[in-house]
Design an enzyme around this catalytic site. Sequence first.
Site, PDB file in Angstrom:
ATOM      1  CE  LYS A   1       3.554   8.494  -2.058  1.00 43.77           C
ATOM      2  NZ  LYS A   1       2.684   7.644  -1.211  1.00 43.77           N
ATOM      3  CG  ASN A   2       4.440   8.428   2.079  1.00 47.41           C
ATOM      4  OD1 ASN A   2       3.542   8.586   1.243  1.00 47.41           O
ATOM      5  ND2 ASN A   2       5.227   7.378   2.081  1.00 47.41           N
TER       6      ASN A   2
ATOM      7  CB  CYS B   1      -2.681  -1.618  -2.345  1.00 42.69           C
ATOM      8  SG  CYS B   1      -1.167  -1.770  -1.422  1.00 42.69           S
TER       9      CYS B   1
ATOM     10  NE  ARG C   1      -0.344  -0.912   3.012  1.00 42.66           N
ATOM     11  CZ  ARG C   1      -0.011   0.108   2.212  1.00 42.66           C
ATOM     12  NH1 ARG C   1      -0.035  -0.048   0.929  1.00 42.66           N
ATOM     13  NH2 ARG C   1       0.313   1.282   2.714  1.00 42.66           N
TER      14      ARG C   1
ATOM     15  CG  ASP D   1       7.996   3.406   1.149  1.00 38.86           C
ATOM     16  OD1 ASP D   1       7.477   4.420   1.647  1.00 38.86           O
ATOM     17  OD2 ASP D   1       7.469   2.284   1.176  1.00 38.86           O
TER      18      ASP D   1
ATOM     19  NE  ARG E   1      -1.122   6.198  -5.707  1.00 36.44           N
ATOM     20  CZ  ARG E   1      -1.673   5.319  -4.880  1.00 36.44           C
ATOM     21  NH1 ARG E   1      -1.958   4.106  -5.298  1.00 36.44           N
ATOM     22  NH2 ARG E   1      -1.928   5.633  -3.618  1.00 36.44           N
TER      23      ARG E   1
END
Length: 422
Positions: A22-23, A118, A123, A308, A400
């Site tokens: 994803k990233n 978030c 952030r 993560d 997500r």
Amino acid sequence: MDSIRIQGGAELRGAIPIAGAKNACLTLMPATLLSEEPLTLTNAPRLSDIRTMSALLESLGAEVSALQDGRVLALSSHAISSTRADYEIVRKMRASVLVLGPLLAREGHAEVSLPGGCAIGARPVDLHQMAMERLGAELELRDGYLHARASKGLRGAVIEFPIVSVGATENALMAATLARGTTVIRNAAREPEIVDLAHCLRRMGAQIEGEGSAEIVIEGVDRLSGATHPVVADRIELGTYMLAPAIAGGEVECLGGRLDLVSAFAEKLQEAGIDVEQTDKGIRVSRKNGRVRAVDVTTAPFPGFPTDLQAQMMALMCTAEGCSVLEERIFENRFMHAPELMRMGARIDVHGGTARVTGVERLRGAPVMATDLRASVSLILAGLAAEGETVVSRVYHLDRGYERVEEKLRACGATIERVNAG
Ligand code: EPZ
């Protein structure tokens, strides 16, 4: 809102395919803005964040087609019709800020909404702003938007980051490919997603050296061409599924997994008594007998232990023998999974960026709530090992970043299902 229901206790056996990262995909997609020619990304993950990025790029005039059931993304931005990344889209996904560098490089101006905070932290984007200013842009924060202009185009510069930032490194790298002259990025992020972006930009004709190290040197070129690029495997999804047999028992092979993507994490698993082995198809993980051992973890930029994977590792430590200390050094508020795990009987003491976990024999299933992407999946992992039923609500966070998590785990013997809230 969907929930996921798990009956804990089943050992896992089987294979789990690891999707594209994803990233990596979220920074590869905005790279289409750097060229008038088509960019094709293969091995793309099918996630809601990817659809959000597609919508953002289309709002700027790009065309994005999801082919082969979403596994291939065909992007092209022959003409850019807008350089405004609207708050309505950006607030849903912070990675939207990654259109800033490419828009400035291609068009010489951009208005990008500030993402806002978030769940895991404020952030800020001050390092993105600093990098663009070093490249010759003028940026002004007005009405919640970063208004950026480089009327004379971007020029190469030395960009020295005071702290490692993945996103700011990605914005700087993309912008520098079309800046006049040489750019040196110092204290650059070294994540595999940065390396993957550099490989893709080089396929497009960029001149880049040093990706994966703390110093990246870019020689600007006049224009970039199109390319076809495979998205690198998702090391966070990989680490998450490596933890599944570690916490539930059994043996799982993570197809497409590469140990070099998760070396610090894999070492911690082995220290905890888990068998980890690279095979020709991926990474095989098994937990033979007895409880795992408690180990201490401190998160750090790559090649350190990934932030993560901190929430997922905490779930494992909740059932480990002994006491483990987890230090979260990247984000200021990334222990929101702790109170939910404590509802399942975990013993966790949180003070600031430090969580002390005292392992218990078994967790007990309970209704719990997902708060952010990685916290959601740590609750699912805990549910696999807990006695009884666990129901994780608000799983839109999960979707997500994880494709069909219940299908992948059910295929290995987990008793898990998605409950549509209607
Ligand atoms: C990327 O976020 C990832 N997201 C995050 O993954 C990941 O946790 C993070 O890198 C760290 O590895 C994507 O790639 C889309 P940073 P990013 O800039 O780029 C501070 C997930 O779960 N900072 O490396 O936003 C920041 O507050 C997500 O997939 C500034 O101070 O992370 C943080 O404390 C969550 N100013 C630290 O740096 C800035 O301008 C690292 O952030 C930028 C960042």
